[in-house]
Scaffold this active site. Sequence first.
Site, PDB file in Angstrom:
ATOM      1  N   ARG A 267       0.795  -1.107   0.141  1.00  0.00           N
ATOM      2  CA  ARG A 267       0.064  -0.049  -0.039  1.00  0.00           C
ATOM      3  C   ARG A 267       0.931   1.079  -0.051  1.00  0.00           C
ATOM      4  O   ARG A 267       2.078   1.284   0.576  1.00  0.00           O
ATOM      5  CB  ARG A 267      -1.088   0.068   1.275  1.00  0.00           C
ATOM      6  CG  ARG A 267      -2.152  -0.877   0.942  1.00  0.00           C
ATOM      7  CD  ARG A 267      -3.036  -0.521   0.103  1.00  0.00           C
ATOM      8  NE  ARG A 267      -4.549  -1.098  -0.063  1.00  0.00           N
ATOM      9  CZ  ARG A 267      -4.348  -2.539  -0.933  1.00  0.00           C
ATOM     10  NH1 ARG A 267      -3.322  -2.713  -1.846  1.00  0.00           N
ATOM     11  NH2 ARG A 267      -5.486  -2.894  -1.050  1.00  0.00           N
ATOM     12  N   GLU A 296      -4.410   8.065  -4.448  1.00  0.00           N
ATOM     13  CA  GLU A 296      -4.747   7.409  -5.695  1.00  0.00           C
ATOM     14  C   GLU A 296      -5.999   7.648  -6.312  1.00  0.00           C
ATOM     15  O   GLU A 296      -6.902   8.038  -5.612  1.00  0.00           O
ATOM     16  CB  GLU A 296      -4.754   5.747  -5.794  1.00  0.00           C
ATOM     17  CG  GLU A 296      -3.372   5.259  -5.053  1.00  0.00           C
ATOM     18  CD  GLU A 296      -3.518   3.701  -4.981  1.00  0.00           C
ATOM     19  OE1 GLU A 296      -4.470   3.162  -5.363  1.00  0.00           O
ATOM     20  OE2 GLU A 296      -2.277   3.193  -4.798  1.00  0.00           O
ATOM     21  N   HIS A 315      -1.736   0.726  -9.910  1.00  0.00           N
ATOM     22  CA  HIS A 315      -2.399   0.019  -9.106  1.00  0.00           C
ATOM     23  C   HIS A 315      -3.020  -1.330 -10.002  1.00  0.00           C
ATOM     24  O   HIS A 315      -4.279  -1.664  -9.460  1.00  0.00           O
ATOM     25  CB  HIS A 315      -3.311   0.627  -8.277  1.00  0.00           C
ATOM     26  CG  HIS A 315      -3.750  -0.218  -6.825  1.00  0.00           C
ATOM     27  ND1 HIS A 315      -3.930   0.463  -5.660  1.00  0.00           N
ATOM     28  CD2 HIS A 315      -3.566  -1.477  -6.509  1.00  0.00           C
ATOM     29  CE1 HIS A 315      -4.030  -0.429  -4.542  1.00  0.00           C
ATOM     30  NE2 HIS A 315      -3.702  -1.642  -5.260  1.00  0.00           N
TER      31      HIS A 315
END
Length: 354
Positions: A267, A296, A315
Amino acid sequence: MMNTMTTETIVAIAVPLEAELVERIRAVDPSVTVLYEPELLPPERFPADHAGDPAFSRTPEQEERYWGMLGQAQVLYGLPNESPAGLARIARENPRLQWIHAMAAGAGGAVKASGLDPETLNKFKVTTSAGVHALPLAEFAALGILNGFKRSAELAQDQAAKVWPELRTPTRLVSGSSLVVTGLGEIGLETARIARALGMKVSGTKRNVEPIEGIEEVADNSGLAGLLASADAVVNTLPGTPYTERLFNREIFAAMKPGTVFVNVGRGTVVDEDALLEALESGQVSYACLDVFAVEPLPQDSPLWDHPKVMVSPHTSALSAAENRLITERFCSNLRTFLDGGELPHLVDMVHFY
């Protein structure tokens, strides 16, 4: 709670899923009733697009049917609307709810973001899809290590500029080098397996320190700096929790030896991005391969976008065409355990949210 063959267990599909995979869930046991109304679910834009097309909207009548369907179930496949707000709503509205299976490996963040109080959270269980993503994430981590050791970013820049350097720069051998993996869970151990196949020596961190076969040294986060002193590459697989917040800070980057390759598939909140940029500028980190970020989507003004020694991945490193099938297989296995009254694996810790 023990469920018998004569007791109906209602499962509601809360997120987009292919009809043939829904049939696999129905086939787990005759006592299972699966509620699935695909017209109430947003279409997928790509494989395993669990949130679905954001342009999708339900009519008021469809919205009522969606929540009515979820309100009948003891078990949910996916968080409602794949959102913390959806989780909060169904937890308040469905007293029958016993278990939700989340699509993400790191669903703790969504559970925490729901804002539900501990008493409510203790009324049902949340399992994650941890492990389903281990192989694609580990392969991506290997890509990051190889990119760093083989100077792929510099090669791409030279190619774009049509430069053939007079002085050749050697690449580094992965075999015989040392890797530190922060978070020796399923993703971390799969990363270690691939790294060892490349000839690397692997050490790493784990909350509960214990010897692990094939791992040179295991420490907790307090021992991370000591492990990094001899590492040539570092792969972070840790989830975002209060205990991992900005674990990779200036002090930790300073503990690395110059030229370390850094990969993050855990993360983004685990990394202080300003400290990472400083480490890249100083040469402490020679290359960073990043699939996750503190915010994000990565903000347009982030210097990481244009940094010559950084790969930005949106991601997506866990994404594969097989993901929905693998998650469904995991859910079916868990459903069998649930029906038999067993202990569900990969439960979200409702205190630490991982």
